[in-house]
Design a protein around this motif. Sequence first.
Motif, PDB file in Angstrom:
ATOM      1  N   ASN A   8       0.828  -1.216   0.000  1.00  0.00           N
ATOM      2  CA  ASN A   8       0.000   0.000   0.000  1.00  0.00           C
ATOM      3  C   ASN A   8       0.854   1.255   0.000  1.00  0.00           C
ATOM      4  N   ASN A   9       1.945   1.240   0.753  1.00  0.00           N
ATOM      5  CA  ASN A   9       2.820   2.411   0.832  1.00  0.00           C
ATOM      6  C   ASN A   9       3.586   2.635  -0.467  1.00  0.00           C
ATOM      7  N   ALA A  10       4.009   1.574  -1.134  1.00  0.00           N
ATOM      8  CA  ALA A  10       4.703   1.728  -2.421  1.00  0.00           C
ATOM      9  C   ALA A  10       3.776   2.360  -3.454  1.00  0.00           C
ATOM     10  N   GLN A  28       6.548  11.424   3.577  1.00  0.00           N
ATOM     11  CA  GLN A  28       5.701  10.395   4.180  1.00  0.00           C
ATOM     12  C   GLN A  28       6.253   8.983   4.093  1.00  0.00           C
ATOM     13  N   TYR A  29       6.962   8.655   3.012  1.00  0.00           N
ATOM     14  CA  TYR A  29       7.251   7.251   2.743  1.00  0.00           C
ATOM     15  C   TYR A  29       8.718   6.852   2.656  1.00  0.00           C
ATOM     16  N   VAL A  30       9.644   7.806   2.700  1.00  0.00           N
ATOM     17  CA  VAL A  30      11.062   7.481   2.535  1.00  0.00           C
ATOM     18  C   VAL A  30      11.797   7.623   3.862  1.00  0.00           C
ATOM     19  N   GLY A  31      12.752   6.725   4.063  1.00  0.00           N
ATOM     20  CA  GLY A  31      13.529   6.700   5.294  1.00  0.00           C
ATOM     21  C   GLY A  31      14.756   7.598   5.248  1.00  0.00           C
ATOM     22  N   GLY A  73       9.008 -10.227   1.504  1.00  0.00           N
ATOM     23  CA  GLY A  73       9.971  -9.711   2.467  1.00  0.00           C
ATOM     24  C   GLY A  73       9.943  -8.197   2.476  1.00  0.00           C
ATOM     25  N   ASN A  74      11.102  -7.573   2.270  1.00  0.00           N
ATOM     26  CA  ASN A  74      11.178  -6.108   2.277  1.00  0.00           C
ATOM     27  C   ASN A  74      11.161  -5.506   0.874  1.00  0.00           C
ATOM     28  N   LEU A  75      10.746  -6.280  -0.132  1.00  0.00           N
ATOM     29  CA  LEU A  75      10.706  -5.808  -1.515  1.00  0.00           C
ATOM     30  C   LEU A  75       9.273  -5.753  -2.026  1.00  0.00           C
ATOM     31  N   VAL A  76       8.989  -4.704  -2.801  1.00  0.00           N
ATOM     32  CA  VAL A  76       7.687  -4.558  -3.457  1.00  0.00           C
ATOM     33  C   VAL A  76       7.936  -4.283  -4.935  1.00  0.00           C
ATOM     34  N   ALA A  77       7.182  -4.978  -5.791  1.00  0.00           N
ATOM     35  CA  ALA A  77       7.252  -4.772  -7.238  1.00  0.00           C
ATOM     36  C   ALA A  77       5.922  -4.213  -7.721  1.00  0.00           C
ATOM     37  N   LEU A  78       5.981  -3.141  -8.485  1.00  0.00           N
ATOM     38  CA  LEU A  78       4.796  -2.534  -9.092  1.00  0.00           C
ATOM     39  C   LEU A  78       4.874  -2.690 -10.603  1.00  0.00           C
ATOM     40  N   HIS A  79       3.770  -3.090 -11.215  1.00  0.00           N
ATOM     41  CA  HIS A  79       3.660  -3.200 -12.666  1.00  0.00           C
ATOM     42  C   HIS A  79       2.632  -2.154 -13.066  1.00  0.00           C
ATOM     43  N   THR A  80       3.026  -1.167 -13.862  1.00  0.00           N
ATOM     44  CA  THR A  80       2.119  -0.076 -14.194  1.00  0.00           C
ATOM     45  C   THR A  80       1.953   0.110 -15.697  1.00  0.00           C
ATOM     46  N   HIS A  81       0.864   0.775 -16.034  1.00  0.00           N
ATOM     47  CA  HIS A  81       0.586   1.212 -17.403  1.00  0.00           C
ATOM     48  C   HIS A  81       0.478   2.734 -17.342  1.00  0.00           C
ATOM     49  N   GLN A  82       1.363   3.408 -18.074  1.00  0.00           N
ATOM     50  CA  GLN A  82       1.374   4.870 -18.077  1.00  0.00           C
ATOM     51  C   GLN A  82       0.976   5.383 -19.452  1.00  0.00           C
ATOM     52  N   THR A  83       0.181   6.447 -19.445  1.00  0.00           N
ATOM     53  CA  THR A  83      -0.197   7.118 -20.689  1.00  0.00           C
ATOM     54  C   THR A  83       0.276   8.565 -20.591  1.00  0.00           C
ATOM     55  N   TRP A  84       1.017   8.999 -21.599  1.00  0.00           N
ATOM     56  CA  TRP A  84       1.593  10.337 -21.639  1.00  0.00           C
ATOM     57  C   TRP A  84       0.961  11.118 -22.785  1.00  0.00           C
ATOM     58  N   PRO A  85       1.165  12.437 -22.836  1.00  0.00           N
ATOM     59  CA  PRO A  85       0.600  13.241 -23.922  1.00  0.00           C
ATOM     60  C   PRO A  85       0.944  12.661 -25.296  1.00  0.00           C
ATOM     61  N   GLY A  86       0.012  12.805 -26.212  1.00  0.00           N
ATOM     62  CA  GLY A  86       0.189  12.239 -27.541  1.00  0.00           C
ATOM     63  C   GLY A  86      -0.125  10.753 -27.569  1.00  0.00           C
ATOM     64  N   LYS A 100      14.085  -1.338   7.832  1.00  0.00           N
ATOM     65  CA  LYS A 100      13.513  -2.015   9.004  1.00  0.00           C
ATOM     66  C   LYS A 100      12.380  -1.214   9.651  1.00  0.00           C
ATOM     67  N   ASN A 101      12.283   0.088   9.332  1.00  0.00           N
ATOM     68  CA  ASN A 101      11.214   0.938   9.865  1.00  0.00           C
ATOM     69  C   ASN A 101      10.004   1.025   8.934  1.00  0.00           C
ATOM     70  N   GLY A 102      10.023   0.244   7.848  1.00  0.00           N
ATOM     71  CA  GLY A 102       8.906   0.263   6.907  1.00  0.00           C
ATOM     72  C   GLY A 102       8.916   1.455   5.970  1.00  0.00           C
ATOM     73  N   LYS A 103      10.100   2.049   5.765  1.00  0.00           N
ATOM     74  CA  LYS A 103      10.241   3.194   4.863  1.00  0.00           C
ATOM     75  C   LYS A 103      11.006   2.769   3.610  1.00  0.00           C
ATOM     76  N   ILE A 104      10.664   3.376   2.486  1.00  0.00           N
ATOM     77  CA  ILE A 104      11.344   3.086   1.226  1.00  0.00           C
ATOM     78  C   ILE A 104      12.770   3.613   1.294  1.00  0.00           C
ATOM     79  N   CYS A 105      13.725   2.775   0.866  1.00  0.00           N
ATOM     80  CA  CYS A 105      15.127   3.208   0.917  1.00  0.00           C
ATOM     81  C   CYS A 105      15.890   2.926  -0.386  1.00  0.00           C
ATOM     82  N   GLU A 106      15.261   2.223  -1.343  1.00  0.00           N
ATOM     83  CA  GLU A 106      15.964   1.927  -2.583  1.00  0.00           C
ATOM     84  C   GLU A 106      14.957   1.671  -3.695  1.00  0.00           C
TER      85      GLU A 106
END
Length: 125
Positions: A8-10, A28-31, A73-86, A100-106
């Motif tokens: 949810n945080n990613a 809000q989300y980065v360590g 574990g501590n990794l999250v993968a997002l698969h997205t579809h992006q639409t840009w102008p044109g 370890k604190n639940g914040k994004i670091c990489e």
Amino acid sequence: MNTEDNKNNAIAFYKMAYEGNPKNAIKQYVGEEYIQHNPDVADGTQGFINYFERMQEEYPDKSIEFVRCISEGNLVALHTHQTWPGNDQYVTMDFFRFDKNGKICEHWDSIQQIPKNSANPNKMY
């Protein structure tokens, strides 16, 4: 470590930055550190902010759809579809590591433009 919270945080982090508020996303989300592997974005939080502020200024009408989110574990993968102008469309795969604190670091990503023609009828997302 709560993998559901990380998922949810990613999504919230990326959506907030993509839609034009990278400073708040970082707050809000980065360590303590933010390691960036995308060669088009400078390392650290300021590089991330600069990149997404520039993208919002240059392409305010872009949109994103979160197609899949996988967490292990501590990794999250997002698969997205992006639409840009044109109507330029892209498929991205973003990977986030949480500290370890639940914040994004990489962050790592892979981006591919959706071609006009395909050898098969399947969507890339």
